[in-house]
Motif scaffolding. Structure first.
Motif, PDB file in Angstrom:
ATOM      1  N   GLU A 575       0.855  -1.181   0.000  1.00  0.00           N
ATOM      2  CA  GLU A 575       0.000   0.000   0.000  1.00  0.00           C
ATOM      3  C   GLU A 575       0.892   1.232   0.000  1.00  0.00           C
ATOM      4  OE1 GLU A 575      -2.756  -1.144   3.015  1.00  0.00           O
ATOM      5  OE2 GLU A 575      -4.000  -2.222   1.570  1.00  0.00           O
ATOM      6  N   GLU A 576       0.819   2.110   1.022  1.00  0.00           N
ATOM      7  CA  GLU A 576       1.699   3.281   1.021  1.00  0.00           C
ATOM      8  C   GLU A 576       3.149   2.853   0.883  1.00  0.00           C
ATOM      9  OE1 GLU A 576       0.934   6.530   1.146  1.00  0.00           O
ATOM     10  OE2 GLU A 576      -1.211   6.134   1.083  1.00  0.00           O
ATOM     11  N   GLU A 577       3.531   1.838   1.711  1.00  0.00           N
ATOM     12  CA  GLU A 577       4.876   1.287   1.549  1.00  0.00           C
ATOM     13  C   GLU A 577       4.764  -0.227   1.496  1.00  0.00           C
ATOM     14  OE1 GLU A 577       6.036   2.246   6.124  1.00  0.00           O
ATOM     15  OE2 GLU A 577       5.597   3.771   4.638  1.00  0.00           O
ATOM     16  N   ILE A 578       5.858  -0.858   1.125  1.00  0.00           N
ATOM     17  CA  ILE A 578       5.819  -2.312   0.897  1.00  0.00           C
ATOM     18  C   ILE A 578       6.452  -3.011   2.096  1.00  0.00           C
ATOM     19  CG2 ILE A 578       6.665  -4.153  -0.609  1.00  0.00           C
ATOM     20  CD1 ILE A 578       6.483  -2.229  -2.904  1.00  0.00           C
ATOM     21  N   ASN A 579       5.668  -3.874   2.758  1.00  0.00           N
ATOM     22  CA  ASN A 579       6.268  -4.640   3.852  1.00  0.00           C
ATOM     23  C   ASN A 579       5.625  -6.008   3.940  1.00  0.00           C
ATOM     24  OD1 ASN A 579       3.791  -3.721   4.852  1.00  0.00           O
ATOM     25  ND2 ASN A 579       4.806  -1.977   5.820  1.00  0.00           N
ATOM     26  N   GLU A 580       6.299  -6.914   4.690  1.00  0.00           N
ATOM     27  CA  GLU A 580       5.846  -8.303   4.709  1.00  0.00           C
ATOM     28  C   GLU A 580       4.615  -8.451   5.588  1.00  0.00           C
ATOM     29  OE1 GLU A 580       7.552 -12.758   5.655  1.00  0.00           O
ATOM     30  OE2 GLU A 580       8.951 -11.074   5.577  1.00  0.00           O
ATOM     31  N   LEU A 581       3.716  -9.336   5.133  1.00  0.00           N
ATOM     32  CA  LEU A 581       2.476  -9.607   5.865  1.00  0.00           C
ATOM     33  C   LEU A 581       2.733 -10.846   6.719  1.00  0.00           C
ATOM     34  CD1 LEU A 581      -0.399  -8.381   5.723  1.00  0.00           C
ATOM     35  CD2 LEU A 581      -0.948 -10.164   4.088  1.00  0.00           C
ATOM     36  N   GLU A 582       2.680 -10.684   8.063  1.00  0.00           N
ATOM     37  CA  GLU A 582       3.027 -11.816   8.925  1.00  0.00           C
ATOM     38  C   GLU A 582       1.867 -12.800   9.006  1.00  0.00           C
ATOM     39  OE1 GLU A 582       5.934 -12.251  10.203  1.00  0.00           O
ATOM     40  OE2 GLU A 582       6.820 -10.315   9.689  1.00  0.00           O
TER      41      GLU A 582
END
Length: 1419
Positions: A575-582
């Motif tokens: 979304e706004e930034e890219i990060n891992e979904l735990e």
């Protein structure tokens, strides 16, 4: 020196156009040709689909106005020669045939072949025998083909003197003509030749134009000719030299009496335009006058300017209100009494013919309607659109509508003018000549009472509105080309060993002048890069709909990115930034096989090797474990169906069901075991094109009258004949019977109704079996509908054999010999996805097919389609060395070699930037686009090496972009730069200049471009010689005189950042001063600093007329850096004049040699040194007639003479001498010259006036070189296009897919590139003798093997053509690259047969082609 010549960018200009029933009697198509390419377009109406609700009044009124339309290309055919003239004729009730005339005297009749979607040759006619030429050696006039409006015969003018008559059979109704049957003559009868010079009364010679007239019982041909020629300089003593003669053709007895002739017409007549019924007759276009002529009525002519008043004794009236010239004008009838005329400057006039009751024209009315493109051909489409073809600018499609008139006296009711009964028309004409020419002047109400309101509409001079609907890009004519660096290149791509260059070419002329910036490969704009190792595949998914954002933009962003690794999956939230979904409902512990959105993007499916999951956002809704004894390896989605394939070939079809009030779920139909040759790869497809159907077109069922069988038509014609004549001896030459009683005007006006039909989507599954068969099944009930045996052979046309009962025994080829088909994709492309394209990856090669409708002899249950091979010319293989390395690594891990690569290389996308298409991953990644235009575009993306996987991507920070992994495991988030248009053969940007560009030069130090342009302004001034000096005089002329256009030249700097002119950098030259040459020269400067530096050198000539001696100037500019003006960062560069000096003669060419300036002035070549802003002469030599090009390498100077071919000079610095080394002794009119460089070998290439390329070498040891004084002609090739500019670039050294560099011998070889006046680009590349010998054998085999469209032999058409008789044989030794490239698209058995004949392997031949391809893959 052996060479290989290939065109890499096709011609885009349009020279000829016509509108006819090309594909079938159901729809008309626009056929256009330019150089050797014929393109077929259809008009696509942009109308909303009909809603089922009740019609409101608004839609009723809407239907009378023609809709907005776009042109969609349905087919492109490449011939081996340039089309000189084109016409269409209806020889059968099913479709029209096209007559193509080629230079000198060839005529081919071709038509569309519904069996294989290509052109079929109906008949060939050849008239180039010596006795037909009549002793003439050179022919300057092109052939002309004209067709009788009733379709009884065609006439072709050859050599400007003789006329060939082609009679047509009129009793022909069958479509399945047995062309193989030798006794059957086909639709074209024996042709015969008329020599009009033998006529007794008028001896007809030097025919300028000819046309068939309307409304005669026998075909009647009108000839415009000039028996004794004159020219404007001789008009004082010989004028009115043109004449007309009408010949009535009695084809049966081969008689052709002259029934009507008229002489003493103005000498500048140039074109005839036949006037349709009911008026009849002919319009005669001359440069300064327009005349209407018809039999037995005195001619009515008007002069259009004051030259037409004076230079003829032919009776002409003055046409008030217009001062125009019809030089180079084209005309076309919009209705039976209105002509649209396009003038030389692009102005559109509507001419109304005002006729009286005797149907003779008694006045003309001109109305200036619009200013448009400079036109080379026109044609009217569907009575509402006008196509303007141009070779100097973009071709346009215009919609014309009559302007509504608000005056109550002229309300014309609802009757359009062209549908009025002629009786009303006659009433008005009795008003006679006293009626005012404009109806506004009648204010006598009684007169209006008597003659009624509507009747005025015949004299009613309506004016027309023209609006542009669509345009076809054209980058020609390419006069001059410069190489430069792109202004924007993401720094991630800087590491390449090869220079990154783009091409800038001058395009067009006059107000269509422009610069075209071309880049062959796509260079994405990188937003950011992540390093993520070991990722094998990825998918982007739309998450739970963010309704507010969706409402605002109408588009959805991607919320998730799934990355699949060897044995796990990584889920990222984007979304706004890219990060891992735990924590999520996705399966992360095993490899993802497939992921996608279903239910109109509301839900997500994830397929892993052990099962299928359905999610909404991150919540898991359903998990279906699948156990069929082997893991799931592939899946394909066509919303709402999901097809999943297991390793064993078991297929499962899931359907998404969304019941009201219950959670959505996937239901599984029973797993299908796919038999003894299991399915290997699958692809689900949703068809919205309506092509995948078992139904015939509508008019076969519901309207029996329209489509009758051939036997019925024959019987009906016989019955009519019997009633008329009492016998059924039907004559071939009777006036034709119409096949199709059309319903008058209604049909014509509603041609776009078919675009309103809504097509219901149908769902299909394409699968490829282990035995190499391709099958198409219905979804979801899995019923086989189409089957292609041995799909991997790559046949030109795929046909359905699902209905043939006899199953052939399994051929002896075991599955070991069948290449692996790794994947298959059927995707809808183009306008509203109406064009299905099939892509398949067979081993490493790409097979592409297009679907076309096919209705002949099929059973009712078969799909009415066939597949036609698309020749894409892409070689996507890797070099064998890098392939074998990779294979050894894999074998080290002990995998089986015949394993299918399950990572999909074909990634369909929609809406990246604004484009949709397919991205092809792999070692040589390519983009394949198709827009509304309907042409497939292939653009390589070679800047970042091989691409592992790709996905479209859209979020707040990246609007309509994409993601890809390169070979170094970097994930790049990119955008497609929007400054270029990708709907072109090469990505292009066209910058309009609105004046004629002549030269363009790239200045290396400041990275700017300098352009020479000219603007023409009318003038009455002229320079005259008055005894000792010259003076400028103003001539007295009346206001109807068309003034002389005098060009003013200027030079200006352009910045490649925004392609705007840099403010305050233009420099205007004097009036009457023409720029003849412009170069970037590298000179040694002996002033306050030393060393070499690049300057801009300009050579000019004063053209004051023939009485005043020609002089010229040399100007030398430096581009300097200055402090930019505030707010204008581009103003950091300025032009500074270093030197400006008048010379003793015209300066015609410039170059630089050893830091010195070389110039051709008059008949001498000088060498100058730049010292303290002055030029000091060093050496000179006398040369031939007019040197117009110089080019240098080291101390050698190659010069081109306009008449006397090429010569080579050498400058010796130590003793300052300039000497002639060698020259070509034979006459040659040279256009451009350049060197061919291959390591230590050097040759010289030049292009000439007859569109040839000629290669010379200097070899003093050879006997024929006469001790080195004569250049030896080593090769020649007929290109078919004029080449004005050549340039050289080093062969490409780095390889796209790997780190390797090419060897030394390639590094020191140059490609000589060329740009033609037709708008095409190509190259000549020196090759080794071994390569040449091998390709030469392939070339000779392919000439015999491939079918020749329109009967044109590729070898003959590329043999040197010359207008003089040369007493020498053609040298050839230049290979035709395009013919050799067609080897790639032969079916597998034919490839191996040709390879066997020359004793080579197919892979070796493709490998060598690939090396040539990689070497030349610049820009």
């Amino acid at each position: 020196m052996y060479n290989f010549c290939k065109m890499t960018h096709p011609t885009l200009g349009v020279e000829l156009s016509l509108y006819c029933n090309f594909f079938s009697h159901r729809e008309k198509s626009l056929v256009i040709s330019g150089a050797n390419i014929i393109r077929i377009f259809r008009l696509v109406a942009e109308v909303p689909p009909k809603s089922s609700s009740k019609k409101d009044d608004r839609s009723e009124t809407q239907e009378t106005i023609p809709p907005k339309v776009k042109l969609e290309c349905m087919a492109t055919y490449k011939l081996h020669d340039d089309v000189a003239t084109m016409a269409s004729v209806s020889l059968s009730p099913l479709r029209d045939s096209i007559l193509l005339g080629f230079k000198d005297g060839k005529l081919s009749v071709v038509e569309y072949d519904p069996y294989n979607h290509s052109l079929r040759t109906v008949s060939l006619h050849y008239f180039e025998k010596e006795d037909i030429k009549g002793g003439w050696v050179q022919s300057v006039s092109l052939p002309l083909v004209r067709v009788d409006p009733e379709g009884r015969c065609a006439a072709m003018l050859i050599y400007g003197r003789k006329i060939v008559i082609l009679p047509f059979r009129r009793d022909l109704t069958t479509d399945d003509i047995e062309y193989s049957n030798t006794t059957f003559r086909g639709p074209v009868l024996q042709s015969y030749i008329i020599d009009p010079k033998d006529f007794e009364a008028p001896s007809i010679d030097n025919i300028i134009d000819m046309q068939f007239l309307h409304g005669y019982y026998d075909p009647t041909l009108m000839l415009l000719y000039e028996p004794i020629k004159t020219f404007p300089g001789r008009v004082a003593v010989r004028q009115d030299t043109c004449a007309l003669a009408a010949i009535s053709l009695n084809i049966r007895q081969r008689l052709h009496p002259v029934i009507w002739s008229i002489a003493g017409l103005p000498h500048d007549c140039q074109r005839l335009l036949p006037v349709p019924k009911p008026i009849g007759g002919v319009l005669l276009f001359a440069c300064n006058s327009l005349t209407y002529l018809t039999q037995s009525v005195p001619p009515y002519g008007v002069s259009l300017n004051s030259m037409g008043d004076k230079n003829t004794n032919f009776p002409l009236r003055k046409q008030e209100g217009v001062v125009i010239s019809l030089d180079c004008a084209y005309g076309e009838f919009l209705t039976e009494d209105r002509v649209v005329i396009s003038l030389k400057g692009g102005e559109l006039y509507v001419l109304t013919l005002v006729a009286d009751s005797m149907r003779s024209v008694r006045s003309f009315h001109f109305d200036k309607a619009a200013a448009s493109v400079l036109t080379s051909s026109m044609c009217v489409c569907e009575d509402q659109y006008l196509f303007l073809g141009s070779r100097l600018g973009n071709s346009l499609l215009l919609r014309y509508t009559e302007k509504e008139l608000s005056d109550p006296f002229r309300s014309r009711g609802n009757v359009p003018t062209d549908q009025e009964p002629p009786s009303k028309r006659k009433k008005l004409d009795t008003l006679g000549d006293w009626i005012a020419s404009n109806v506004d002047d009648i204010r006598d109400d009684d007169a209006l009472e008597v003659y009624g309101h509507e009747d005025t509409s015949t004299v009613q001079l309506t004016s027309y509105n023209f609006e542009v609907m669509d345009s076809l890009l054209n980058i020609g004519p390419c006069g001059d080309v410069a190489m430069g660096e792109p202004a924007f290149l993401s720094e991630e791509y800087d590491s390449s060993v090869d220079p990154c260059v783009e091409l800038v070419t001058t395009s067009g002329h006059g107000k269509n002048g422009a610069l075209s910036i071309l880049q062959r490969s796509i260079k994405p704009q990188v937003l950011t890069t992540f390093d993520l190792p070991e990722v094998e595949d990825m998918w982007t998914l739309v998450g739970k709909a963010d309704d507010r954002r969706r409402r605002e933009t109408g588009l959805q962003d991607h919320s998730f990115l799934i990355l699949s690794r060897q044995d796990s999956s990584l889920i990222l939230r984007t979304e706004e930034e890219i990060n891992e979904l735990e924590e999520s409902g996705f399966n992360t512990s095993s490899k993802t096989v497939f992921a996608g959105n279903v239910g109109n993007n509301r839900y997500i499916v994830q397929v892993t090797s052990g099962g299928v999951r359905l999610l909404e956002g991150t919540n898991q809704l359903q998990h279906i474990p699948v156990d069929v004894g082997s893991p799931l390896v592939a899946a394909s989605l066509a919303d709402p169906y999901l097809a999943v394939l297991a390793l064993s070939g078991t297929l499962m079809i899931f359907t998404l069901i969304t019941p009201r009030g219950l959670p959505p779920r996937l239901t599984l139909s029973k797993p299908i075991n796919t038999g003894n040759a299991p399915l290997q790869t699958i692809c689900a497809y949703c068809d919205v094109s309506g092509l995948f159907t078992t139904q015939y077109p509508q008019d076969r069922e519901n309207n029996q009258k329209r489509f009758r069988s051939d036997a019925e038509i024959k019987k009906e014609l016989d019955d009519e004949d019997e009633m008329l004549y009492g016998n059924t001896d039907m004559s071939v030459f009777d006036p034709p019977k119409t096949f199709d009683p059309q319903a008058g005007h209604e049909k014509q006006n509603n041609w776009w109704k078919k675009w309103q039909k809504e097509i219901r989507p149908s769902y299909w599954l394409v699968g490829i079996r282990e035995n190499g068969n391709l099958e198409i099944f219905t979804l979801p009930n899995f019923k086989m509908s189409y089957c292609v045996r041995n799909f991997w052979l790559g046949q030109r046309v795929l046909t359905d054999c699902s209905q043939s009962t006899a199953i052939p025994p399994q051929s002896s080829t075991t599955t070991e010999n069948i290449p692996i088909i790794h994947e298959v994709l059927l995707v809808g492309m183009g306008n509203k996805n109406l064009r299905p394209v099939l892509l398949a990856r067979v081993e490493e090669d790409l097979l592409m097919y297009e679907v076309f409708p096919f209705y002949e002899n099929l059973t009712p249950t078969q799909l009415k389609i066939r597949f036609r091979l698309i020749e894409h010319n892409l070689i996507l293989r890797e070099k064998r060395s890098s392939r074998s390395k990779r294979r050894q690594e894999e074998e080290g891990t002990g995998t089986d070699q015949r394993e299918i690569d399950r990572v999909l290389r074909f990634r369909p996308f929609s809406n990246i930037s604004v484009y949709s298409g397919v991205f092809v991953c792999g070692p040589y990644p390519h983009w394949i686009f198709m827009t509304v235009r309907g042409e497939l575009r292939y653009h390589p993306m070679s800047v970042d090496g091989s691409v592992k996987c790709f996905a479209p991507f859209r979020n707040i920070n990246c609007q309509n972009g994409f993601l890809y992994f390169n070979r170094k495991d970097s994930l790049r988030i990119c955008l497609l730069p929007t400054i270029l248009s990708y709907d072109a053969p090469w990505p292009v940007r066209k910058v309009p200049l609105r004046c004629s560009p002549h030269f363009i030069v790239h200045h290396l130090e400041t990275k700017t471009y300098c352009v020479v342009t000219s603007n023409s302004d009318p003038t009455l001034k002229i320079w005259k010689f008055n005894g000792d000096d010259k003076e400028e005089v103003i001539e007295e002329r009346d206001e109807r005189f068309i003034q002389v256009q005098a060009p003013t030249f200027s030079i200006q700097l352009f910045s490649p950042v925004n392609w705007q002119m840099i403010p305050n950098t233009d420099y205007n030259l004097e009036l009457w001063e023409h720029v003849t040459c412009f170069k970037n020269v590298i000179l040694a400067y002996e002033g306050d600093r030393s060393g070499l530096r690049g300057y801009l050198a300009l050579g000019t000539t004063y053209c004051f007329g023939e009485d005043i001696t020609c002089r010229g100037r040399i100007l030398i500019f430096d581009v300097i850096d200055v402090v930019p003006e505030p707010g204008q960062p581009l103003t950091k560069n300025r032009l500074k004049m270093l030197y400006e000096g008048e010379q003793k003669g015209p300066v015609t060419a410039l170059a630089h040699c050893c830091g010195l300036l070389v110039s051709a002035i008059g008949q001498k070549v000088y060498i100058w040194q730049l010292k303290n802003t002055d030029l000091v002469g060093m050496a000179f030599i006398d040369t031939q007639v007019y040197v117009h090009q110089l080019t240098c390498i080291k101390s050698l100077i190659l010069a081109a003479d306009i008449c006397k071919s090429v010569f080579l000079l050498r400058f010796q610095e130590e003793n300052r001498t300039l000497s002639l080394v060698s020259r070509d002794q034979k006459p040659l009119q040279v256009y451009g010259v350049q060197y061919l460089v291959d390591n230590t070998a050097l040759a010289f290439i030049c292009s000439d006036v007859d569109k040839n390329l000629v290669v010379f070498t200097y070899n003093p040891e050879s006997h024929e070189s006469n001790g080195g004084t004569r250049l030896i002609r080593k090769g020649d090739f007929h290109l078919g296009s004029h080449v004005n500019s050549f340039f050289r670039i080093r062969c490409r050294v780095g390889d796209v897919s790997g780190e390797r560099r090419a060897g030394q011998n390639i590094e020191r070889r140059h490609i000589t590139m060329m740009a033609t006046l037709d708008g095409s680009l190509g190259y000549v590349l020196p090759v080794s003798e071994r390569t040449y010998r091998r390709f030469s054998m392939i070339h000779n085999l392919l000439v015999q093997h491939l079918p020749h469209i329109a009967g044109l032999n590729p070898k003959a058409s590329h043999t040197f053509h010359c207008r003089y008789r040369l007493n020498s044989n053609p040298a050839r030794a230049i290979l035709d690259g395009e013919l050799i490239w067609s080897f790639l698209h032969l079916p597998v058995p034919e490839k191996s047969e040709i390879a066997k004949k020359i004793g080579a392997k197919v892979d070796d031949i493709i490998e060598e082609l690939m090396e040539l391809d990689r070497m030349t893959a610049h820009f």
